[in-house]
Design a protein around this motif. Structure first.
Motif, PDB file in Angstrom:
ATOM      1  N   SER A  65       0.837  -1.193   0.016  1.00  0.00           N
ATOM      2  CA  SER A  65       0.049  -0.020  -0.063  1.00  0.00           C
ATOM      3  C   SER A  65       0.811   0.982   0.040  1.00  0.00           C
TER       4      SER A  65
ATOM      5  N   ALA B  47      10.659  -8.289   6.114  1.00  0.00           N
ATOM      6  CA  ALA B  47       9.838  -8.429   5.041  1.00  0.00           C
ATOM      7  C   ALA B  47       9.946  -7.914   3.979  1.00  0.00           C
TER       8      ALA B  47
ATOM      9  N   SER C 273      12.341  -9.464   1.805  1.00  0.00           N
ATOM     10  CA  SER C 273      11.644 -10.783   1.381  1.00  0.00           C
ATOM     11  C   SER C 273      11.047 -10.316   0.101  1.00  0.00           C
TER      12      SER C 273
ATOM     13  N   PHE D  93      11.709 -12.171  -3.280  1.00  0.00           N
ATOM     14  CA  PHE D  93      10.792 -12.951  -3.977  1.00  0.00           C
ATOM     15  C   PHE D  93       9.847 -12.466  -5.096  1.00  0.00           C
TER      16      PHE D  93
ATOM     17  N   PRO E  39       3.872 -14.888  -6.321  1.00  0.00           N
ATOM     18  CA  PRO E  39       3.128 -15.035  -5.393  1.00  0.00           C
ATOM     19  C   PRO E  39       3.455 -14.996  -4.063  1.00  0.00           C
ATOM     20  N   PHE E  40       4.535 -15.296  -3.635  1.00  0.00           N
ATOM     21  CA  PHE E  40       5.027 -15.385  -2.240  1.00  0.00           C
ATOM     22  C   PHE E  40       5.351 -13.893  -1.735  1.00  0.00           C
TER      23      PHE E  40
ATOM     24  N   HIS F  92       3.763 -11.368  -2.890  1.00  0.00           N
ATOM     25  CA  HIS F  92       2.423 -10.761  -2.664  1.00  0.00           C
ATOM     26  C   HIS F  92       1.981 -11.025  -1.016  1.00  0.00           C
ATOM     27  N   LEU F  93       2.114 -12.317  -0.520  1.00  0.00           N
ATOM     28  CA  LEU F  93       1.857 -12.731   0.717  1.00  0.00           C
ATOM     29  C   LEU F  93       2.729 -11.834   1.779  1.00  0.00           C
ATOM     30  N   SER F  94       4.150 -11.797   1.351  1.00  0.00           N
ATOM     31  CA  SER F  94       5.129 -11.155   2.437  1.00  0.00           C
ATOM     32  C   SER F  94       4.490  -9.422   2.295  1.00  0.00           C
TER      33      SER F  94
ATOM     34  N   ASN G 145       1.511  -8.452   2.317  1.00  0.00           N
ATOM     35  CA  ASN G 145       0.376  -8.250   2.924  1.00  0.00           C
ATOM     36  C   ASN G 145       0.856  -8.285   4.534  1.00  0.00           C
ATOM     37  N   SER G 146       1.674  -9.136   4.817  1.00  0.00           N
ATOM     38  CA  SER G 146       2.295  -9.282   6.369  1.00  0.00           C
ATOM     39  C   SER G 146       3.097  -7.779   6.537  1.00  0.00           C
TER      40      SER G 146
ATOM     41  N   ASP H  55       2.326  -5.038   5.285  1.00  0.00           N
ATOM     42  CA  ASP H  55       1.592  -3.778   5.356  1.00  0.00           C
ATOM     43  C   ASP H  55       0.828  -3.816   6.843  1.00  0.00           C
TER      44      ASP H  55
END
Lengths: 466, 109
Positions: free
Chosen positions: A210, A420, A423, A427, A433-434, A436-438, A440-441, A443
């Motif tokens: 974000s 993060a 990472s 990635f 895709p990972f 994107h997960l990182s 979110n974490s 944020d």
């Protein structure tokens, strides 16, 4: 410890230099005499004293010489008000665009006013309306008004003027006509490469995070604070945690760990790893703008990596002193920079005070590991606060006791956000895709950071202006 | 059997934790769109709601001059609650550049 003592003496020389009225020639003569005397008196004590006096004089001389401007320097020239000047030179720094206005540092080589052409030297801070993207090393001709807007007082005054002088900028230009591009200087290739890498990483953050998350990640990883919301920055100043938005030792430490881990994964021999890790560190240092904390951390990291190869024992004081010398020998005026003082004061406090407080409070004997970690974290925060509280009160007129508690929560959060962010960068290349997960974490961690900080500054007696 | 050093184990655990938290956030956001604020900007903490701020709130930030803070409060009181931050452009002395700076500091709700 000899290096630490001599570095202190050198710093003392630089500190007292603005207060000495002696001319460089006399100082140079005195230094030569002391040098000859130190050759004659070789006995341990008197020899070291003479060496200390020599280093002290050298500090004064070095500072005064750095302040001397050659005749061609822009600082010695008079600029008429409202007159238009053509300046030829090279873009020496990144072009920053904000609110439809760009600014950059320009290394001038020629100055023309009407028919008169002068060769010149010196840096100019250029302001130009519109959005421009000149690569570093672009040779340009700029037309606009020039001025020396600041009257130079004594060097201890804390002001934006002195801040610019410490960076070697003594003139400001407001460009009136569209710039003319001549070419591109090849010798700035490293700076261009590091900036392009930095912009690539900024784009990665903006793509996955974000706007707030991206601004915090850019500040922590790249040292780019331009997108940090002003209110958040101010709140972090009040809580005494604004240091996490600066690239410093922890970031350099993370870079080393990641690089060494990758080299270990690639089965690179242990003795070769430091030689491969150092160029990456240097690139990171240049990419993040080579600020004082980063240079300090990079030099100390270099000592940490190189000491085993040279079969030398690590000494924290000596490596800190070496880092200070590396900065001051390039620009002695940095001693008066608040960033330099805070960076070195905090690390010195950690090296000197933390072990003593830790053993005095017998933290090692705490039974539960997690409790011991919390206690050690609190002591690290307390030691750093002790080392910097005086400077913060003097420069910013701010006293923030909440810093002690705030750092216990915010520093670990900042470390997690930095990890993060790294990472996400890694990635985004190998497995998006990972990433994107990182993201979110990351944020979520930024959200926690903002909430905790907001809570801290709203506590009673959290901070006060003196 | 995979033999991991303590450092490799720590790195792997960290990456798994990162993935789990990210998955958790994504699930929460999909199940309840109001949870998106956890991933998006926490507006209240990084900007000031101009419709609720007092003069002291504005001055305490030290990011707004006392004269401008007074003008903003008077403008809001004269208009009632602002519906859009763009209304600030009608204020005398707020040009394009100043508005962009105010946009970083304030929001309206």
């Amino acid at each position: 410890m000899a290096l630490s003592v001599l570095t202190l003496v050198f710093c003392a020389g630089i500190f007292f230099a603005p207060y000495t009225a002696l001319r460089c020639v006399f100082l140079w003569g005195a230094a030569v005499i002391v040098w000859c005397a130190s050759l004659i008196f070789k006995r341990q004590r008197s020899g070291f004293l003479l060496l200390a006096v020599l280093v002290f004089l050298f500090g004064i001389l070095f500072f005064k010489t750095a302040q001397l401007k050659p005749r061609l320097h822009l600082d010695t020239m008079y600029f008429a008000r409202q007159a238009l000047y053509n300046v030829k030179g090279v873009v020496a720094g990144e072009v920053l665009t904000r609110h439809n206005r760009s600014e950059f540092v320009f290394l001038a080589t020629e100055l023309q006013q009407q028919e008169r052409l002068y060769r010149c030297r010196g840096k100019i801070l250029v302001y130009i309306s519109g959005s421009f993207d000149f690569p570093v090393g672009s040779e340009l001709i700029l037309t606009g008004t020039l001025w020396h807007p600041f009257s130079r007082k004594d060097f201890s005054r804390k002001s934006y003027a002195e801040y610019l002088h410490r960076q070697g900028i003594y003139s400001i230009m407001n460009v009136r006509l569209p710039p003319e591009t001549i070419g591109l200087k090849k010798r700035y290739w490293l700076r261009r490469f590091s900036l392009s890498l930095k912009h690539k990483i900024e784009r990665i953050f903006k793509r996955y995070l974000s706007s707030l998350g991206a601004s915090v990640a850019e500040a922590m990883v790249l040292g780019e604070k331009k997108d940090i919301p002003p209110l958040l920055y101010r709140q972090m100043m009040y809580s005494g945690t604004v240091h996490i938005l600066v690239v410093s030792g922890s970031n350099v430490g993370i870079v080393i760990c990641v690089v060494l881990a990758l080299l270990k994964l690639l089965r690179i021999p242990r003795k070769v790893r430091p030689f491969l890790a150092m160029p990456v560190l240097l690139l990171y240092c240049v990419m993040t703008g080579a600020s004082n904390p980063v240079v300090r951390a990079t030099v100390m990291a270099g000592v940490f990596l190189g000491a085993p190869l040279l079969k030398r024992e690590l000494n924290n004081y000596n490596s800190l002193s070496l880092a200070a010398l590396c900065i001051l020998l390039v620009n002695p005026a940095q001693l008066f920079d608040v960033g330099f003082q805070l960076s070195f004061a905090s690390v010195l406090a950690l090296i000197a005070l933390y072990p003593k407080i830790r053993s005095w409070l017998k933290v090692k004997k705490v039974k539960f590991r997690w409790l011991r970690y919390i206690a050690e974290g609190a002591l690290v925060s307390f030691s750093a606060w002790l080392g910097t509280a005086g400077l913060v009160a003097y420069y910013f007129k701010l006293f923030a006791p909440v810093t002690l508690i705030a750092n216990i929560f915010i520093v670990p959060l900042a470390a997690l956000i930095t990890l993060a962010s790294f990472s996400i960068i890694l990635f985004s290349f190998i497995f998006p895709p990972f990433a994107h997960l990182s993201a979110n974490s990351c944020d979520f961690l930024v959200f926690l950071l903002v909430k905790v900080n907001s809570f801290m500054i709203n506590l009673p007696y959290a901070y006060s202006y003196l | 059997m995979i033999n991991l050093t303590s450092q490799e184990r720590a790195a792997l655990l960290f990456l798994i934790a990162l993935g789990l938290v990210g998955l958790g956030m994504r699930i929460a956001a999909k199940l309840n769109t109001r949870n998106e604020f956890l991933i998006m900007n926490a507006s209240r903490d990084i900007r000031i709601n101009l419709n609720e701020a007092s003069l002291e709130d504005l001055l305490r930030t030290r990011l707004v001059s006392p004269k401008l803070a007074q003008k903003l409060i008077e403008f809001r009181n004269a208009r009632g609650a602002l519906r859009d931050l763009q209304e600030l452009k009608e204020l005398k002395g707020v040009g394009k550049q100043r508005y962009e700076k105010l946009e970083e500091l304030f929001y309206v709700e």
